[in-house]
Design a protein around this motif. Structure first.
Motif, mmCIF file in Angstrom:
data_model
loop_
_atom_site.group_PDB
_atom_site.id
_atom_site.type_symbol
_atom_site.label_atom_id
_atom_site.label_comp_id
_atom_site.label_asym_id
_atom_site.label_seq_id
_atom_site.Cartn_x
_atom_site.Cartn_y
_atom_site.Cartn_z
ATOM 1 N N ASN A 20 0.569 -1.280 0.174
ATOM 2 C CA ASN A 20 -0.013 -0.166 0.033
ATOM 3 C C ASN A 20 0.822 1.227 -0.078
ATOM 4 O O ASN A 20 1.128 1.823 1.015
ATOM 5 C CB ASN A 20 -1.054 -0.106 1.214
ATOM 6 N N VAL A 21 1.489 1.530 -1.038
ATOM 7 C CA VAL A 21 2.404 2.646 -1.369
ATOM 8 C C VAL A 21 1.778 3.658 -2.106
ATOM 9 O O VAL A 21 0.741 3.662 -2.849
ATOM 10 C CB VAL A 21 3.793 2.151 -1.947
ATOM 11 N N ASP A 22 2.511 5.082 -1.867
ATOM 12 C CA ASP A 22 1.675 6.147 -2.460
ATOM 13 C C ASP A 22 2.062 5.858 -4.145
ATOM 14 O O ASP A 22 3.084 5.363 -4.481
ATOM 15 C CB ASP A 22 2.725 7.231 -2.141
ATOM 16 N N GLU A 23 1.202 6.225 -5.064
ATOM 17 C CA GLU A 23 0.985 5.859 -6.333
ATOM 18 C C GLU A 23 2.015 6.456 -7.111
ATOM 19 O O GLU A 23 2.591 5.981 -8.214
ATOM 20 C CB GLU A 23 -0.290 6.086 -6.848
ATOM 21 N N PHE A 24 3.050 7.550 -6.658
ATOM 22 C CA PHE A 24 4.063 7.911 -7.113
ATOM 23 C C PHE A 24 5.174 6.835 -7.364
ATOM 24 O O PHE A 24 6.060 7.073 -8.156
ATOM 25 C CB PHE A 24 4.762 9.159 -6.448
ATOM 26 N N TYR A 25 5.165 5.881 -6.446
ATOM 27 C CA TYR A 25 6.031 4.851 -6.374
ATOM 28 C C TYR A 25 5.663 3.757 -6.946
ATOM 29 O O TYR A 25 6.241 2.299 -6.836
ATOM 30 C CB TYR A 25 6.665 4.455 -4.913
ATOM 31 N N HIS B 231 11.179 0.435 -6.307
ATOM 32 C CA HIS B 231 9.980 0.665 -6.319
ATOM 33 C C HIS B 231 9.482 0.821 -8.011
ATOM 34 O O HIS B 231 10.278 0.775 -8.694
ATOM 35 C CB HIS B 231 9.640 1.924 -5.620
ATOM 36 N N PRO C 245 5.230 6.281 -11.344
ATOM 37 C CA PRO C 245 4.110 7.043 -11.014
ATOM 38 C C PRO C 245 3.042 6.342 -11.884
ATOM 39 O O PRO C 245 3.309 6.242 -13.157
ATOM 40 C CB PRO C 245 4.255 8.462 -11.218
ATOM 41 N N ARG D 37 7.436 11.204 -14.604
ATOM 42 C CA ARG D 37 8.647 11.513 -13.695
ATOM 43 C C ARG D 37 9.937 11.712 -14.280
ATOM 44 O O ARG D 37 10.159 11.258 -15.587
ATOM 45 C CB ARG D 37 8.623 10.613 -12.339
ATOM 46 N N ASN E 73 6.464 -0.511 -13.887
ATOM 47 C CA ASN E 73 5.263 -0.987 -12.788
ATOM 48 C C ASN E 73 5.186 -2.491 -13.208
ATOM 49 O O ASN E 73 4.840 -3.362 -12.445
ATOM 50 C CB ASN E 73 3.986 -0.332 -12.903
#
Length: 329
Positions: free
Chosen positions: A134-139, A166, A169, A174, A186
């Protein structure tokens, strides 16, 4: 009783292997056992493990791409100059085969990380210590947290934290560099997640080559001296034991060599019988310094006054073929 059966088993293997052409040392082992029983054999076996010729023969046909490795199924290597992350998997022949190549972004600045905020990706040998789903979507969809700073980084006074592998985004673009992490696509990070066991994966970050030809003679030297260090420790030879420590030694908790020697002197003065077993042993050449190795293993220690079962890490240097421990945890 279990230990006795273990050594009898080793004795049997030794006898079976050399039965057609027993060397003098094997005859000595059998005679020693016949006359004095298993305790003397145990000590003799411990001494033989500190013999470099044993390790040279043992390593002869081992896959030594990354060093001597017993406990890792996967090796990740990040080549900063080529901006990639490679995945090696151990096959049924205990050989590491290249299975995946991912394009990667690394730190904006070149060189080894030294301090918080310097925008550099560290160079070294690391474990993956946590997965964040559950990570910030930037990562991206997920991230693996590395063990930076490790004990060698801390020994060298390096600072900083939060070095991850990681993704990218999800809803924005980025830069093609990071603040020090390793970023891959991703789909790549999801693929990596499916193909590795985080607890059995080692990460080696280097500025150029993904691995270099390992000096087997040096690895044999380290392994034999690890067991010579163990021999001195197990049989209460304080002088030989401390001779394996550098004058520049600093333990992970900040204890320096003078205080460490006094501490060990008090312990050795008890002259206790000890059981010391090393399992899952790994010796990895360190990518930042020549003749420097990260040694990791599971230790089982037991005496009348103390017992320990857990992971041990040493950073050692070979100086004129003599192993010196510079830090440990």
């Amino acid at each position: 009783m279990a230990n006795k059966f273990y050594f009898l088993f080793i004795l049997f293997l030794t006898y079976t292997y050399f039965s057609t052409n027993l060397a003098a040392s094997e005859l000595d082992i059998l005679t020693n056992y016949r006359l004095n029983g298993i305790n003397n054999i145990e000590k003799q076996m411990d001494k033989e493990l500190a013999n470099k010729s044993y390790w040279s023969a043992y390593l002869k046909n081992k896959d030594m791409k990354f060093g001597y490795i017993e406990s890792y199924k996967n090796i990740l290597t990040c080549n900063k100059s080529k901006s990639n992350l490679l995945v090696y998997a151990k096959d049924s022949n205990n050989t590491y085969k290249l299975t995946k190549v991912y394009s990667a972004y690394t730190g904006k600045e070149k060189g080894d990380k030294e301090k918080e905020g310097d925008l550099k990706t560290p160079i070294g040998v690391y474990n993956l210590v946590k997965k964040i789903s559950n990570v910030d979507e930037f990562y991206g969809p997920l991230a693996f947290v590395t063990s930076y700073p490790n004990i060698y980084d801390k020994y060298e006074g390096k600072t900083g934290k939060g070095i991850w592998i990681h993704g990218l985004p999800i809803h924005e673009k980025r830069d093609k560099f990071t603040k020090g992490c390793i970023a891959i696509g991703n789909k790549s990070i999801e693929c990596l997640n499916k193909h590795i066991d985080m607890d059995k994966t080692l990460l080696i970050i280097n500025k150029q080559c993904n691995y270099k030809k390992v000096n087997i003679n040096a690895i044999s030297q380290v392994l034999s001296q690890i067991y010579a260090w163990r021999y001195a420790w197990k049989y209460n030879n304080l002088k030989d034991y401390l001779n394996f420590y550098s004058d520049d030694f600093i333990r992970f908790d900040g204890m320096k060599i003078k205080k460490f020697k006094s501490y060990k002197k008090r312990i050795f003065a008890k002259n206790e019988k000890k059981s010391i077993i090393f399992k899952n042993l790994n010796v990895i050449p360190y990518p930042t310094h020549k003749d420097t190795y990260k040694v990791m293993f599971d230790e089982e220690y037991k005496s009348n006054s103390f017992s320990f079962k857990g992971k041990k890490i040493l950073i050692v240097q070979l100086i004129a073929s003599q192993m010196k421990i510079i830090t440990e945890k």
